[in-house]
Design a protein around this motif. Sequence first.
Motif, short mmCIF file in Angstrom:
data_model
loop_
_atom_site.label_atom_id
_atom_site.label_comp_id
_atom_site.label_asym_id
_atom_site.label_seq_id
_atom_site.Cartn_x
_atom_site.Cartn_y
_atom_site.Cartn_z
N HIS A 127 0.85 -1.18 0.00
CA HIS A 127 0.00 0.00 0.00
C HIS A 127 0.88 1.23 0.00
N GLN A 128 0.28 2.34 -0.30
CA GLN A 128 1.03 3.57 -0.46
C GLN A 128 1.24 4.32 0.85
N HIS A 129 0.63 3.84 1.92
CA HIS A 129 0.68 4.58 3.18
C HIS A 129 1.40 3.78 4.26
N THR A 130 1.90 4.49 5.23
CA THR A 130 2.54 3.86 6.37
C THR A 130 1.51 3.07 7.16
N SER A 131 1.92 1.92 7.62
CA SER A 131 1.02 1.10 8.44
C SER A 131 1.13 1.51 9.90
N ILE A 132 0.03 1.30 10.59
CA ILE A 132 0.01 1.44 12.04
C ILE A 132 0.09 0.01 12.57
N LEU A 133 1.11 -0.27 13.35
CA LEU A 133 1.31 -1.62 13.86
C LEU A 133 0.83 -1.71 15.30
N SER A 134 -0.10 -2.62 15.56
CA SER A 134 -0.60 -2.91 16.90
C SER A 134 0.11 -4.16 17.38
N ILE A 135 0.89 -4.03 18.42
CA ILE A 135 1.75 -5.12 18.90
C ILE A 135 1.24 -5.62 20.24
N CYS A 136 0.88 -6.91 20.29
CA CYS A 136 0.37 -7.50 21.53
C CYS A 136 1.52 -7.83 22.47
N GLU A 137 1.44 -7.31 23.68
CA GLU A 137 2.48 -7.55 24.69
C GLU A 137 2.39 -8.97 25.26
N GLU A 138 1.24 -9.63 25.10
CA GLU A 138 1.05 -10.97 25.64
C GLU A 138 1.57 -12.05 24.70
N CYS A 139 1.06 -12.09 23.47
CA CYS A 139 1.40 -13.17 22.53
C CYS A 139 2.39 -12.74 21.45
N GLY A 140 2.65 -11.45 21.32
CA GLY A 140 3.61 -10.96 20.34
C GLY A 140 3.06 -10.74 18.95
N SER A 141 1.78 -11.01 18.74
CA SER A 141 1.21 -10.84 17.40
C SER A 141 1.21 -9.36 17.00
N VAL A 142 1.22 -9.15 15.69
CA VAL A 142 1.22 -7.79 15.15
C VAL A 142 0.05 -7.67 14.18
N GLU A 143 -0.77 -6.66 14.38
CA GLU A 143 -1.85 -6.37 13.45
C GLU A 143 -1.49 -5.10 12.71
N GLU A 144 -1.79 -5.09 11.43
CA GLU A 144 -1.43 -3.98 10.55
C GLU A 144 -2.70 -3.23 10.15
N SER A 145 -2.69 -1.92 10.32
CA SER A 145 -3.81 -1.07 9.91
C SER A 145 -3.27 0.09 9.09
N VAL A 146 -4.11 0.62 8.23
CA VAL A 146 -3.73 1.77 7.43
C VAL A 146 -4.77 2.86 7.61
N ALA A 147 -4.33 4.05 7.93
CA ALA A 147 -5.22 5.20 8.11
C ALA A 147 -4.55 6.44 7.53
N PRO A 148 -4.62 6.61 6.20
CA PRO A 148 -3.92 7.74 5.57
C PRO A 148 -4.36 9.10 6.12
N GLU A 149 -5.64 9.22 6.50
CA GLU A 149 -6.11 10.49 7.03
C GLU A 149 -5.44 10.84 8.35
N LEU A 150 -5.15 9.83 9.17
CA LEU A 150 -4.45 10.05 10.43
C LEU A 150 -3.02 10.52 10.17
N LEU A 151 -2.36 9.90 9.21
CA LEU A 151 -0.99 10.29 8.89
C LEU A 151 -0.94 11.71 8.33
N ASP A 152 -1.94 12.06 7.52
CA ASP A 152 -2.01 13.44 7.00
C ASP A 152 -2.18 14.43 8.15
N GLU A 153 -3.01 14.05 9.11
CA GLU A 153 -3.25 14.92 10.26
C GLU A 153 -1.98 15.08 11.10
N ILE A 154 -1.26 13.98 11.31
CA ILE A 154 -0.01 14.04 12.07
C ILE A 154 1.01 14.92 11.33
N SER A 155 1.12 14.72 10.02
CA SER A 155 2.06 15.54 9.23
C SER A 155 1.71 17.02 9.32
#
Length: 141
Positions: A82-110
């Motif tokens: 994808h063209q946008h940076t992923s938001i990585l959700s990292i579980c402290e218990e099992c170590g799994s990583v979930e990937e989400s994309v929210a271009p509007e959030l990144l635009d707002e942060i920028s």
Amino acid sequence: MYHRWRCCVITRGEMWQAEILRVLNRSHAPVTAYEVLETLRETHGKVAPTTIYRAPSSLADCGRVHRVESLNAFTAYQCDRHQHTSILSICEECGSVEESVAPELLDEISGLVGRSGFSPMRHVIEVHGMCGSCSMRKLQA
């Protein structure tokens, strides 16, 4: 009717990248370069550390894996490039990583950091917490 045969030449670096992708795709949690090296040594014998340490960075640069900065580790992309940076959700218990994309959030942060004249070059958004499966297990315990 005739067929055109195409010769596919794979460089040594590409071979190691493919092997590393296999290791990352088999893991449910981010894997450090050292862990990749140890896994590959089990099947390939003696492997030069510098070869393995360079390959995950190259894969991250070309958009095949995520560099999990807070863990100094790597995880394979979960969805198509994808063209946008992923938001990585990292579980402290099992170590799994979930990937989400929210271009509007990144635009707002920028925009927010840009107010002071700061020019962002890349975003790294990692959220540590507990995944839905682990949360449910904790509630049931």
